[in-house]
Design a protein around this motif. Structure first.
Motif, PDB file in Angstrom:
ATOM      1  N   SER A  14       5.601   5.019  22.333  1.00  0.00           N
ATOM      2  CA  SER A  14       5.928   4.654  20.828  1.00  0.00           C
ATOM      3  C   SER A  14       5.353   2.936  20.851  1.00  0.00           C
ATOM      4  N   VAL A  15       5.559   2.299  21.955  1.00  0.00           N
ATOM      5  CA  VAL A  15       5.057   0.984  21.688  1.00  0.00           C
ATOM      6  C   VAL A  15       3.104   0.857  21.700  1.00  0.00           C
ATOM      7  N   ASP A  16       3.050   1.728  22.751  1.00  0.00           N
ATOM      8  CA  ASP A  16       1.581   2.120  22.824  1.00  0.00           C
ATOM      9  C   ASP A  16       0.800   2.391  21.720  1.00  0.00           C
ATOM     10  N   GLU A  17       1.348   3.305  21.097  1.00  0.00           N
ATOM     11  CA  GLU A  17       0.845   3.915  19.791  1.00  0.00           C
ATOM     12  C   GLU A  17       0.872   2.874  18.685  1.00  0.00           C
ATOM     13  N   MET A  18       2.035   1.898  18.539  1.00  0.00           N
ATOM     14  CA  MET A  18       1.949   0.844  17.802  1.00  0.00           C
ATOM     15  C   MET A  18       0.826  -0.091  17.730  1.00  0.00           C
ATOM     16  N   LEU A  19       0.406  -0.260  18.993  1.00  0.00           N
ATOM     17  CA  LEU A  19      -0.739  -1.342  19.320  1.00  0.00           C
ATOM     18  C   LEU A  19      -2.083  -0.785  18.879  1.00  0.00           C
ATOM     19  N   LYS A  20      -2.074   0.564  18.409  1.00  0.00           N
ATOM     20  CA  LYS A  20      -3.545   1.016  18.118  1.00  0.00           C
ATOM     21  C   LYS A  20      -3.248   1.330  16.685  1.00  0.00           C
ATOM     22  N   LEU A  21      -2.454   1.068  16.002  1.00  0.00           N
ATOM     23  CA  LEU A  21      -2.166   1.783  14.538  1.00  0.00           C
ATOM     24  C   LEU A  21      -2.951   0.791  13.401  1.00  0.00           C
TER      25      LEU A  21
ATOM     26  N   GLY B 225      -5.102  -0.017  10.509  1.00  0.00           N
ATOM     27  CA  GLY B 225      -5.167   0.660   9.257  1.00  0.00           C
ATOM     28  C   GLY B 225      -3.826   0.777   8.746  1.00  0.00           C
ATOM     29  N   TRP B 226      -2.815   0.865   9.347  1.00  0.00           N
ATOM     30  CA  TRP B 226      -1.425   0.977   9.090  1.00  0.00           C
ATOM     31  C   TRP B 226      -0.677  -0.040   9.228  1.00  0.00           C
ATOM     32  N   LEU B 227      -0.710  -0.796  10.201  1.00  0.00           N
ATOM     33  CA  LEU B 227      -0.112  -2.258  10.862  1.00  0.00           C
ATOM     34  C   LEU B 227      -1.099  -3.242  10.668  1.00  0.00           C
ATOM     35  N   ASP B 228      -0.740  -4.439  10.044  1.00  0.00           N
ATOM     36  CA  ASP B 228      -1.787  -5.425   9.807  1.00  0.00           C
ATOM     37  C   ASP B 228      -1.444  -6.523  10.867  1.00  0.00           C
ATOM     38  N   VAL B 229      -0.712  -6.523  11.505  1.00  0.00           N
ATOM     39  CA  VAL B 229      -0.487  -7.337  12.594  1.00  0.00           C
ATOM     40  C   VAL B 229       0.711  -7.014  13.334  1.00  0.00           C
ATOM     41  N   VAL B 230       0.829  -7.451  14.862  1.00  0.00           N
ATOM     42  CA  VAL B 230       1.599  -6.971  15.799  1.00  0.00           C
ATOM     43  C   VAL B 230       2.424  -8.361  16.407  1.00  0.00           C
TER      44      VAL B 230
ATOM     45  N   LEU C 131       3.830   7.030  13.383  1.00  0.00           N
ATOM     46  CA  LEU C 131       2.881   7.110  12.434  1.00  0.00           C
ATOM     47  C   LEU C 131       3.574   7.314  11.060  1.00  0.00           C
ATOM     48  N   GLN C 132       4.770   8.153  11.112  1.00  0.00           N
ATOM     49  CA  GLN C 132       5.179   8.605   9.898  1.00  0.00           C
ATOM     50  C   GLN C 132       5.769   7.305   9.172  1.00  0.00           C
ATOM     51  N   LYS C 133       6.971   6.477  10.105  1.00  0.00           N
ATOM     52  CA  LYS C 133       7.165   5.300   9.613  1.00  0.00           C
ATOM     53  C   LYS C 133       6.405   4.217   9.429  1.00  0.00           C
ATOM     54  N   ALA C 134       5.135   4.410   9.792  1.00  0.00           N
ATOM     55  CA  ALA C 134       4.081   3.169   9.651  1.00  0.00           C
ATOM     56  C   ALA C 134       3.549   3.507   8.139  1.00  0.00           C
ATOM     57  N   LYS C 135       3.334   4.649   7.768  1.00  0.00           N
ATOM     58  CA  LYS C 135       2.932   5.077   6.672  1.00  0.00           C
ATOM     59  C   LYS C 135       3.732   4.721   5.411  1.00  0.00           C
ATOM     60  N   LEU C 136       4.964   4.816   5.810  1.00  0.00           N
ATOM     61  CA  LEU C 136       6.150   4.878   4.831  1.00  0.00           C
ATOM     62  C   LEU C 136       6.217   3.131   4.543  1.00  0.00           C
ATOM     63  N   ALA C 137       5.958   2.460   5.554  1.00  0.00           N
ATOM     64  CA  ALA C 137       6.057   0.999   5.381  1.00  0.00           C
ATOM     65  C   ALA C 137       4.802   0.636   4.578  1.00  0.00           C
ATOM     66  N   LYS C 138       3.702   1.209   4.759  1.00  0.00           N
ATOM     67  CA  LYS C 138       2.567   0.889   4.141  1.00  0.00           C
ATOM     68  C   LYS C 138       2.563   1.170   2.678  1.00  0.00           C
ATOM     69  N   ALA C 139       3.065   2.285   2.356  1.00  0.00           N
ATOM     70  CA  ALA C 139       3.250   2.610   0.895  1.00  0.00           C
ATOM     71  C   ALA C 139       4.290   1.461   0.130  1.00  0.00           C
TER      72      ALA C 139
ATOM     73  N   GLN D 186      -7.396 -20.291  -4.411  1.00  0.00           N
ATOM     74  CA  GLN D 186      -6.947 -19.697  -3.038  1.00  0.00           C
ATOM     75  C   GLN D 186      -5.431 -19.940  -3.107  1.00  0.00           C
ATOM     76  N   LEU D 187      -4.951 -18.571  -2.986  1.00  0.00           N
ATOM     77  CA  LEU D 187      -3.705 -18.390  -2.960  1.00  0.00           C
ATOM     78  C   LEU D 187      -2.843 -17.729  -1.629  1.00  0.00           C
ATOM     79  N   ARG D 188      -1.594 -18.061  -1.525  1.00  0.00           N
ATOM     80  CA  ARG D 188      -1.116 -17.516  -0.488  1.00  0.00           C
ATOM     81  C   ARG D 188      -0.501 -15.818  -0.673  1.00  0.00           C
ATOM     82  N   VAL D 189      -0.716 -15.136   0.203  1.00  0.00           N
ATOM     83  CA  VAL D 189      -0.377 -13.566  -0.046  1.00  0.00           C
ATOM     84  C   VAL D 189       0.381 -13.007   1.266  1.00  0.00           C
ATOM     85  N   PRO D 190       0.913 -11.895   1.172  1.00  0.00           N
ATOM     86  CA  PRO D 190       1.721 -11.220   2.370  1.00  0.00           C
ATOM     87  C   PRO D 190       0.538 -10.886   2.914  1.00  0.00           C
ATOM     88  N   LEU D 191       1.024 -10.712   4.433  1.00  0.00           N
ATOM     89  CA  LEU D 191       0.097 -10.173   5.739  1.00  0.00           C
ATOM     90  C   LEU D 191       0.056  -8.386   5.489  1.00  0.00           C
ATOM     91  N   GLY D 192       1.281  -8.044   4.894  1.00  0.00           N
ATOM     92  CA  GLY D 192       1.263  -6.558   4.594  1.00  0.00           C
ATOM     93  C   GLY D 192       2.187  -5.743   5.169  1.00  0.00           C
TER      94      GLY D 192
END
Length: 415
Positions: free
Chosen positions: A185-192, A194-199, A5-13, A109-115
């Motif tokens: 840690s994998v299981d947690e990523m799969l449920k993130l 709001g923080w991860l836009d795609v896996v 979660l900590q690193k996902a938040k850093l990546a989101k910012a 219509q423009l291309r944008v990052p996934l996030g």
């Protein structure tokens, strides 16, 4: 707070900051990353040696050790991938269409990052660099979770990438590595959500299925590679032998390597004998149908499970078929929609094969080993998608973007 979660938040910012960087900034950062990989290659190879030593102690197979291993040549190839990505056109901001409505509203219509992209992968440290480079070029942040077998290597690689990013205009937090080797840690990523836009999972069938079945975060499915080559009776023997051998033995540990060779029952008998001998001489274990056993007494009887297995090793199934229909039926039953090939001089058979086979890449007279982002001119790839939504085949830059509509008016309101 967990590491994930900590690193996902850093990546989101960091992903928000990435929206403000220019293409020139991104390209400069990629070139710096490539240079740092070369100047730091000794320390990377030393870290990799620790992972290789641990793998041998744990009984890791030779094919998996090959996926894991780095040397100066492979590090140079990885760095070259970053340089090629830097040279590619940046898809972010591309104007896809403009719609001028009768009421004066303009819609673009423009291309944008996934996030923020979560990458879950196994013992291939090159993926660490490929994923980071492709994500940064497309304005995304990335959270990497590699396999425990490559942990020392991945840690050192990300340290090197961070060193390069610190002297660039890009935020170093846009690249995060999960060091926790526990499966939780994998299981947690799969449920993130709001923080991860795609896996994006990249690895064996069990890893991919775990992600697909358990993720609440959207998934781009990359598939296992049970790839086939079909040698038609109208094949050129010299070409067929070269393609089949390349598809299996050039690098059997990768997902685009051939696992089953289908041969038309009327294909040149002498050529078949020479081909089977060539595989035997290359130390490939053959498993086949009854006719295969007659022609190659050293072969083993193939089972249903064999035809459904991705070996990633020097093992090959061989089956003789009576016609193209039987070959297509076999591929439909056992294939994973990855890469399939026909070798033939008969254009009618080739056209049917290319049209009817349901796979991300279909080949006529060329090895399946070309299903690769680098070979397709993408610089690198983040995976090979075998699904049909959003992206399919080797995923370079464009599949790592989405779109948004930018609407401009002069005070219009809807009645």
């Amino acid at each position: 707070m967990s590491e994930v979660l900590q690193k996902a938040k850093l990546a989101k910012a960091a992903s928000i900051q990435m929206n403000r960087v220019s293409t020139a900034d991104k390209n400069e950062a990629l070139l710096r990353m490539a240079d740092h990989l070369i100047t730091s290659q000794l320390s990377i190879i030393q870290a990799n040696q620790l992972d290789l030593d641990n793998g041998r102690k744990n009984g890791t197979s030779s094919s998996l050790l090959d996926r894991l291993a780095l040397n100066e040549k492979r590090v140079a190839e990885i760095a070259e991938g970053l340089r090629q990505i830097a040279q590619l056109t940046d898809p972010v901001g591309t104007l896809l269409q403009t719609i001028d409505r009768p009421n004066g509203i303009r819609i673009e219509q423009l291309r944008v990052p996934l996030g923020v992209i979560g990458m879950i992968y196994e013992a291939r440290p090159n993926v660490t660099v490929d994923a980071a480079g492709l994500c940064l070029k497309t304005g995304n942040a990335v959270v990497l979770r590699g396999g425990s077998a490559a942990l020392h290597t991945n840690k050192r690689i990300v340290e090197v990438l961070h060193e390069a990013l610190e002297s660039s205009a890009l935020p170093k937090d846009a690249v995060q590595l999960i060091e926790d080797a526990d499966r939780k840690s994998v299981d947690e990523m799969l449920k993130l959500n709001g923080w991860l836009d795609v896996v994006i999972p990249r690895g064996g069938a069990s890893l991919i299925q775990n992600v697909v079945q358990n993720a609440t975060v959207p998934v781009i499915e990359t598939g296992a590679g049970i790839c086939h080559t079909y040698i038609d009776q109208g094949a050129n023997p010299e070409m067929a032998t070269a393609i089949a051998l390349n598809a299996k033995v050039q690098r059997p540990s990768v997902c685009n390597a051939m696992e089953t060779l289908l041969i038309h029952q009327d294909y040149d008998q002498a050529a078949v004998t020479e081909l089977l001998k060539a595989f035997h001489d290359a130390q490939v274990e053959l498993r086949g149908c009854e006719r295969t056993l007659q022609l190659a007494p050293y072969a083993k009887q193939a089972t249903e499970q064999d035809y459904a297995t991705e070996y990633n090793d020097y093992i090959l199934n061989i089956r003789f078929v009576s016609n193209l229909d039987e070959a297509l039926a076999h591929i439909s039953r056992y294939g994973t929609k990855h890469s399939e090939c026909i070798v033939t001089e008969r254009s009618s058979e080739a056209e049917r094969f290319l049209q009817e086979v349901d796979a991300a890449a279909v080949y006529h007279n060329a090895s399946t080993r070309f299903t690769d982002g680098f070979e397709f001119g993408f610089g690198a790839e983040i995976g090979i998608s075998t699904q049909k939504l959003h992206a399919r085949g080797p995923m370079g830059l464009v599949p790592l973007t989405s779109t948004k509509y930018r609407v401009t008016g002069q005070g219009q309101i809807r009645s």
